[in-house]
Structure formats: C-alpha cells, structure tokens
Design an enzyme around this catalytic site. Sequence first.
Site, mmCIF file in Angstrom:
data_model
loop_
_atom_site.group_PDB
_atom_site.id
_atom_site.type_symbol
_atom_site.label_atom_id
_atom_site.label_comp_id
_atom_site.label_asym_id
_atom_site.label_seq_id
_atom_site.Cartn_x
_atom_site.Cartn_y
_atom_site.Cartn_z
ATOM 1 N N CYS A 115 0.814 -1.224 0.000
ATOM 2 C CA CYS A 115 0.000 0.000 0.000
ATOM 3 C C CYS A 115 0.844 1.269 0.000
ATOM 4 C CB CYS A 115 -0.928 0.002 1.205
ATOM 5 S SG CYS A 115 -1.797 -1.550 1.374
ATOM 6 N N HIS A 255 -3.661 6.591 2.867
ATOM 7 C CA HIS A 255 -4.046 5.249 2.426
ATOM 8 C C HIS A 255 -5.382 4.902 3.077
ATOM 9 C CE1 HIS A 255 -4.155 1.189 1.324
ATOM 10 N NE2 HIS A 255 -3.833 0.691 2.504
ATOM 11 N N ASN A 285 -10.206 -0.906 0.738
ATOM 12 C CA ASN A 285 -8.753 -0.789 0.646
ATOM 13 C C ASN A 285 -8.290 -1.341 -0.702
ATOM 14 O OD1 ASN A 285 -5.986 -1.126 0.857
ATOM 15 N ND2 ASN A 285 -6.026 -2.083 2.873
HETATM 16 N N1 ACO Z 1 -17.795 -9.405 10.421
HETATM 17 C C1 ACO Z 1 -18.209 -9.628 11.691
HETATM 18 N N2 ACO Z 1 -17.351 -9.914 12.679
HETATM 19 C C2 ACO Z 1 -16.048 -9.958 12.382
HETATM 20 C C3 ACO Z 1 -15.569 -9.716 11.090
HETATM 21 C C4 ACO Z 1 -16.500 -9.439 10.088
HETATM 22 N N3 ACO Z 1 -16.155 -9.186 8.820
HETATM 23 N N4 ACO Z 1 -14.227 -9.812 11.105
HETATM 24 C C5 ACO Z 1 -13.869 -10.098 12.349
HETATM 25 N N5 ACO Z 1 -14.965 -10.202 13.135
HETATM 26 C C6 ACO Z 1 -15.061 -10.504 14.548
HETATM 27 C C7 ACO Z 1 -13.805 -11.164 15.070
HETATM 28 O O1 ACO Z 1 -13.862 -12.544 14.834
HETATM 29 C C8 ACO Z 1 -13.869 -10.844 16.534
HETATM 30 O O2 ACO Z 1 -14.750 -11.707 17.157
HETATM 31 P P1 ACO Z 1 -14.398 -12.325 18.597
HETATM 32 O O3 ACO Z 1 -14.280 -11.135 19.504
HETATM 33 O O4 ACO Z 1 -15.561 -13.207 18.882
HETATM 34 O O5 ACO Z 1 -13.093 -13.033 18.404
HETATM 35 C C9 ACO Z 1 -14.512 -9.458 16.558
HETATM 36 O O6 ACO Z 1 -15.158 -9.287 15.288
HETATM 37 C C10 ACO Z 1 -13.535 -8.326 16.757
HETATM 38 O O7 ACO Z 1 -12.464 -8.527 15.881
HETATM 39 P P2 ACO Z 1 -11.218 -7.619 15.930
HETATM 40 O O8 ACO Z 1 -10.141 -8.223 15.083
HETATM 41 O O9 ACO Z 1 -10.907 -7.238 17.348
HETATM 42 O O10 ACO Z 1 -11.769 -6.320 15.202
HETATM 43 P P3 ACO Z 1 -11.032 -4.974 15.027
HETATM 44 O O11 ACO Z 1 -11.806 -3.906 15.664
HETATM 45 O O12 ACO Z 1 -9.563 -5.088 15.324
HETATM 46 O O13 ACO Z 1 -11.163 -4.771 13.458
HETATM 47 C C11 ACO Z 1 -9.940 -4.965 11.429
HETATM 48 C C12 ACO Z 1 -10.596 -5.717 12.572
HETATM 49 C C13 ACO Z 1 -10.987 -4.161 10.699
HETATM 50 C C14 ACO Z 1 -9.320 -5.988 10.478
HETATM 51 C C15 ACO Z 1 -8.851 -4.018 12.007
HETATM 52 O O14 ACO Z 1 -8.018 -4.730 12.867
HETATM 53 C C16 ACO Z 1 -8.014 -3.388 10.927
HETATM 54 O O15 ACO Z 1 -8.479 -2.579 10.154
HETATM 55 N N6 ACO Z 1 -6.697 -3.684 10.885
HETATM 56 C C17 ACO Z 1 -5.796 -3.086 9.940
HETATM 57 C C18 ACO Z 1 -5.939 -3.794 8.645
HETATM 58 C C19 ACO Z 1 -5.190 -3.089 7.552
HETATM 59 O O16 ACO Z 1 -5.017 -1.912 7.555
HETATM 60 N N7 ACO Z 1 -4.778 -3.914 6.571
HETATM 61 C C20 ACO Z 1 -4.285 -3.458 5.357
HETATM 62 C C21 ACO Z 1 -2.865 -3.062 5.343
HETATM 63 S S1 ACO Z 1 -2.517 -2.462 3.799
HETATM 64 C C22 ACO Z 1 -1.821 -3.617 2.738
HETATM 65 O O17 ACO Z 1 -0.610 -3.719 2.615
HETATM 66 C C23 ACO Z 1 -2.695 -4.498 1.873
#
Ligand code: ACO
Length: 334
Positions: A115, A255, A285
């Site tokens: 990214c 980003h 994204n």
């Molecule tokens: N729908 C419903 N529930 C979900 C989903 C979904 N799509 N995905 C995860 N959950 C659940 C999880 O299983 C978890 O359940 P649990 O508590 O029973 O275990 C709960 O929701 C909370 O999950 P978290 O991982 O704590 O959620 P968080 O608030 O951290 O959000 C997210 C997750 C959106 C992935 C966040 O961590 C994030 O944005 N991280 C950065 C990702 C990023 O920027 N990636 C790209 C980098 S760029 C590149 O190089 C491609």
Amino acid sequence: MPKISAGILGTGYCVPEHVLTNFDLEKMVQTNDAWIVERTGIHERRIAAEDEPVSVLAQRAAEMALADAGVAAEKLDLIIMATLTSDRIIPATACVLQDRLGAKHAAAFDLSAACSGFVYAASIATQFIESGIYRHVLVIGGEILSKVIDWQDRNTCVLFGDGAGAALFGPVEEGYGMRSFDLGSDGSGGDALDIPSSGSLCPVTPETIKQRLNFVHMDGKAVFRFATKIMGKTVETSLERAGMRREDLDFLVPHQANIRIIQAAAKRLDMPMDKVIINIHRYGNMSAASIPVALAEAAHAHQFKKGDIIALAGFGAGLTWASCIMKWAKEENG
Ligand code: ACO
C-alpha cells in the site's frame, strides 16, 4: 544549472463497474453491514470482471492522466507500476503498459511495496526528474485484490477492493511540486500481512491451495497498531524535512485501509476531517491504488488549487510506510 522542480502534471483513475456492497457480503460470509461500517468505514467496494486484469484498469487510469496533462505517451521516459497483483509475475505489468500505451521511449518496471507503493514510486520519479535524467515519469498504483483474497475469510474479504490510479510526474514551476519524502520499512513485521504460498519460499501446489495459503493472510490487530502509530508520524517527518508545520497542510490524502486509522492520523496532525480526502466508504482498501485514486478523484473534482500543500501517506505489507509533501503545481483548469 538551475534546480528542476518535479511535480504532478496530470492524474487519472479507473475502478471496475461492479459494486459489491456489505449487504452482498452478508450472503457470502458471517458478517453484517453494521459491523463492517463501524469497524472499518467501508460500505461497498468495486470488483473487477473476469476479463479485467490489473493492466486494463491501469491503462485506463494512465490514459486519463496523460490526457489530463496534455502529454503524449511517446514523451514518457519511464513507467513505474506499483502493485502486488501484477497480471503475471513476469513480465512486469509496467512493460505491458509501455506497449499498450505506445510509450516507445520508456523504460518500465514494477515496484513492490504494497500500500506504500505509489509514494515509493513517486519518490523515484521525483529523483529522476530533479536530476535531469528523465522528463516524464508515469506512476501507477493498481490492484486486483479480489483475486488474492479468501472469500471465505470474513477477517479479510470485507476490507479490500479493486482499482487503479495514475499520476504523470514532470518538471513544474520552481518552488512547486514535491518538497519532501519519508520512506521506511520494518521487515520484522512481514508475517503480519502476507500471501504465504505465492513465491519461491512456498510455491503454489495443490496442497497449499487446499490449505488456502495462496490468499492474503493478515493479523489485523498487529497491522492496526502499527498503522495508527506510523501514519501521523511519517507525515510529521515529511513536514519537518520540508521545513513546514502541521498548520501548513491544506490536505491529507491517506491510504484508505480503515476509517479509524485515518481518524487517528488526522487527530495526531490536528487536521479537521474535511481536509482529509476519503473514499474508503465507496472503494475499501485498494492497496497501492488507494492513494492515487483518492488523489485523482479529488483533483478532477477541483478540490485542489494551485499552491495547496498536500500530504500523501501510506503504510502496508512489508511492513512499509511512506509519505510526501507537495505544493500542488497544477492550475485548476490547466
Ligand atoms: N464481520 C463480523 N465480525 C467480524 C468480522 C466481520 N467481517 N471480522 C472479524 N470479526 C469478529 C472477530 O472474529 C472478533 O470476534 P471475537 O471477539 O468473537 O473473536 C470481533 O469481530 C472483533 O475482531 P477484531 O479483530 O478485534 O476487530 P477490530 O476492531 O480489530 O477490526 C480490522 C478488525 C478491521 C481488520 C482491524 O483490525 C483493521 O483494520 N486492521 C488493519 C488492517 C489493515 O489496515 N490492513 C491493510 C494493510 S494495507 C496492505 O498492505 C494491503
């Protein structure tokens, strides 16, 4: 010899027509619109058609950028394509574009910084132009992430989309254009976001496909922690290198990975959200394409005026990060 200033002469973008909403995803994995909107800010994303590889979107974005700049493809000296989803591992997609655009005199290569790729590539374009070696460098960020994400994994499949954005870099009026860059990497975090079976370490085999290792795997929390720290910090470093302060910024083009990461960066930089260019709700994204698509959309919507101070900032797999500060060089109708 007077110093040459490098800046953006034109921008373009292209996203596929097909829209995949959160409600569509509800029918595919155990998720819901409210969760996705609250945790990420994403409402929908674009998905490429079967016969729409990244080179097709990239070509459309590139042609729009060249037309916007009023520069013919024969004038290009270099094409850099930032992508993690090239048409094929070889040849480079930049070479495919060199041929299709008719850029007879251009060198071409792909760049892998996930990214952060567009800003990494912009720094290379800037060096070549400021040194006087090249005059016109086309930088494209493009991705077809829909082909490398696991549509059974709700942790990742709700986050990504397809698209391409392009910018033509060239000489601009002295004092305008690119003012500073900050690029960085921390390879110790490489496993936080990878495609485990995709290269020489673990080639794709029927067994790795069965284990779904040929798709993006992500430790979302680790990436989130890294991103919320680094995005504001890298802009501060670029501002310092440009001899500027936070108050000097007119716009931030971040980003688009998660609205909460963008808000954290804006808070650290003391920027109101109306100065932050956001399209994550419509596209999700798009990795290397996120920044150039947001930049091009804003430019074509006449949001920037000549002299505006704009920061671009990204982070991603690697782990990598990159930011830059520029003084917008284009006349509104020029
Ligand atoms: N729908 C419903 N529930 C979900 C989903 C979904 N799509 N995905 C995860 N959950 C659940 C999880 O299983 C978890 O359940 P649990 O508590 O029973 O275990 C709960 O929701 C909370 O999950 P978290 O991982 O704590 O959620 P968080 O608030 O951290 O959000 C997210 C997750 C959106 C992935 C966040 O961590 C994030 O944005 N991280 C950065 C990702 C990023 O920027 N990636 C790209 C980098 S760029 C590149 O190089 C491609």
